[in-house]
Design a protein around this motif. Structure first.
Motif, short mmCIF file in Angstrom:
data_model
loop_
_atom_site.label_atom_id
_atom_site.label_comp_id
_atom_site.label_asym_id
_atom_site.label_seq_id
_atom_site.Cartn_x
_atom_site.Cartn_y
_atom_site.Cartn_z
N GLU A 9 0.83 -1.21 0.00
CA GLU A 9 0.00 0.00 0.00
C GLU A 9 0.86 1.26 0.00
O GLU A 9 0.57 2.23 -0.70
N LEU B 145 2.76 1.47 -3.40
CA LEU B 145 1.86 1.87 -4.48
C LEU B 145 1.68 3.39 -4.49
O LEU B 145 1.65 4.01 -5.57
N LYS B 146 1.59 4.00 -3.32
CA LYS B 146 1.47 5.45 -3.24
C LYS B 146 2.72 6.12 -3.82
O LYS B 146 2.62 7.08 -4.58
N ASP B 147 3.90 5.60 -3.46
CA ASP B 147 5.15 6.15 -3.98
C ASP B 147 5.22 5.97 -5.50
O ASP B 147 5.66 6.88 -6.22
N TYR B 148 4.79 4.80 -5.97
CA TYR B 148 4.80 4.51 -7.41
C TYR B 148 3.90 5.50 -8.16
O TYR B 148 4.29 6.06 -9.18
N GLU B 149 2.71 5.72 -7.63
CA GLU B 149 1.77 6.62 -8.29
C GLU B 149 2.28 8.06 -8.31
O GLU B 149 2.09 8.79 -9.30
N LYS B 150 2.97 8.47 -7.23
CA LYS B 150 3.56 9.81 -7.19
C LYS B 150 4.64 9.97 -8.26
O LYS B 150 4.74 10.98 -8.95
N LYS B 151 5.49 8.94 -8.39
CA LYS B 151 6.58 8.98 -9.38
C LYS B 151 6.03 9.01 -10.80
O LYS B 151 6.54 9.76 -11.65
N VAL B 152 5.02 8.21 -11.05
CA VAL B 152 4.40 8.18 -12.38
C VAL B 152 3.80 9.54 -12.71
O VAL B 152 3.97 10.07 -13.82
N LYS B 153 3.08 10.11 -11.75
CA LYS B 153 2.46 11.42 -11.95
C LYS B 153 3.51 12.49 -12.23
O LYS B 153 3.34 13.35 -13.11
N GLU C 51 4.85 12.10 -15.72
CA GLU C 51 3.85 12.53 -16.71
C GLU C 51 3.78 14.06 -16.79
O GLU C 51 3.66 14.63 -17.88
N LYS D 47 5.93 -0.98 -11.03
CA LYS D 47 4.77 -1.12 -10.16
C LYS D 47 5.03 -2.22 -9.13
O LYS D 47 5.48 -3.32 -9.49
#
Length: 427
Positions: free
Chosen positions: A218, A221-229, A232, A249
């Motif tokens: 969990e 996943l938050k760190d991953y989503e921040k990096k992807v954002k 982008e 991921k």
């Protein structure tokens, strides 16, 4: 001719009759007694039922434990022996000799009061003018659990053994149905029960590993989503694909090497200066006078989640006086910086590379003063762990389980503070 002076071991009254004359005025043992006399022990006294043999005074037992931890004696057997061998321990015990079971049981029973006493002692030090706030520093150290890393099992091994034991149990059940009692050379029910008990333990270990992975997933996943954002947004601004590898991921499935220890399930394998060991992560917050003003301990392998809990561990009256808090890059995250309480300025570099640069290069409002505060971290808090591990010899917990270990770390920090407060008092 030289006249040598020899001791007369048959001489009577080698020691003064009054135990108060046994030690120098500013001896640590006297200070321990002085501090304990100011603590609130009402709940401890209330726990005694008033029947059976007359118990030892809780202040006496607490004094022996505190002085033991202050001087690197953590074993109840060694503390008992010291009431015979050591003048300081004799002074605290008033010439009594509680046995090691009494000392150990008292420590175990009242370990949950340590957090309150830790705060009380800080407040006593504050009233004496010895605990001052302003700039504080956070750091952590790995301390060995009361468990061997060789008693651990990996997730891969757990899966293999689970499969093997299930197959063996099925085979034994088939044999039990086919064989007559005369042909049975082994006690099949006992063999099945033995394997089922082992299977149960392995499945519990497997469940623990899976639970930990879910918890870690969990956060990852938050760190991953921040990096992807972030990538982008950068691609949108520049019109070019960001450099470097795309973030991977995280997986909810445990890795083969993830493991759990059967002796202390809550401890974890962590990287320390001596390699990978079964450990807990002990945290401390110290002021400029090297007094520990906050502490906590858990089984998190890294420090990223420890910054805000470290601030929260400082007692409220002292927390209000914090102006700047400094920590190394292991504590950096956007959430930690944003979550820092209002009125407290965090100085936490983003990376190791940045620690070698001037900190104001990242933020325009950085000042030379803040750089100097950050540099103080190395000789204001890091030496504390050296004192605890090398001077006091505390490198391994006596208890097992995160709760008890956390309480014992509080006891270690409390006793370190008693030593430190005496030194500041005499300075």
């Amino acid at each position: 001719m030289i006249n040598f002076r020899g001791g007369d071991r048959k001489q009577y009254n080698l020691m003064p009759h009054d135990v108060n004359e046994w030690l120098p005025e500013n001896h640590l043992a006297r200070f321990v007694v002085e501090i304990i006399d100011q603590l609130n022990l009402s709940s401890v006294y209330a726990s005694y039922k008033g029947y059976g043999k007359d118990p030892y005074d809780p202040r006496l037992l607490l004094g022996l434990i505190f002085y033991g931890y202050c001087t690197g004696i953590f074993s109840s057997r060694k503390i008992e022996a010291a009431t015979y061998d050591s003048v300081a321990f004799r002074f605290i015990a008033g010439n009594l000799h509680p046995d090691h079971d009494t000392i150990a049981n008292f420590r175990k029973t009242h370990l949950d009061k340590i957090e309150d006493w830790f705060v009380e002692i800080l407040m006593i030090g504050s009233q004496m003018g010895l605990v001052k706030m302003g700039n504080v520093f956070v750091d952590g150290t790995k301390i060995q659990a009361n468990a061997s890393k060789h008693k651990a099992m990996s997730y891969k091994r757990a899966l293999e053994l689970e499969k093997k034991l299930k197959a063996e149990i099925a085979t034994l059940l088939e044999k039990a149905a086919e064989q007559d009692e005369e042909e049975v050379s082994v006690n099949i029910p006992d063999e099945i029960a033995r394997r089922e008990e082992r299977l149960k333990k392995i499945q519990e270990a497997k469940a623990t590993i899976e639970s930990r992975r879910k918890e870690a997933y969990e956060d990852e996943l938050k760190d991953y989503e921040k990096k992807v954002k972030k990538r982008e947004e950068k691609a949108s601004k520049t019109g070019q694909k960001p450099r470097g590898r795309s973030p991977q991921k995280p997986s909810e499935t445990p890795q083969d090497k993830d493991q759990v220890n059967f002796t202390d399930k809550e401890s974890r394998i962590m990287k320390s200066k001596n390699g990978f060991e079964q450990c807990y992560n002990a945290q401390a917050v110290a002021n400029e006078d090297m007094v520990i003003v906050g502490q906590h301990c858990n089984n998190h392998a890294n420090d990223k989640k420890e910054f805000l809990p470290a601030i929260d561990s400082v007692p409220e009256p002292l927390k209000e006086e914090i102006e700047v808090i400094a920590a190394d890059c292991g504590y950096y995250s956007d959430d930690n910086i944003k979550g820092c309480p209002e009125g407290i300025k965090p100085i936490v570099p983003k990376s190791k590379a940045e620690t070698r640069l001037e900190l104001e290069e990242r933020l325009n409002n950085r000042t030379t003063t803040e750089e100097e505060i950050y540099r103080k971290r190395k000789y204001k808090i890091e030496p504390i762990f050296g004192i605890i591990k090398e001077a006091l010899g505390f490198r391994r917990f006596s208890f097992r389980g995160e709760k008890k270990v956390s309480q014992e770390w509080g006891l270690v920090c409390l006793c370190y503070n008693i030593r430190r407060l005496l030194k500041l008092k005499l300075a």
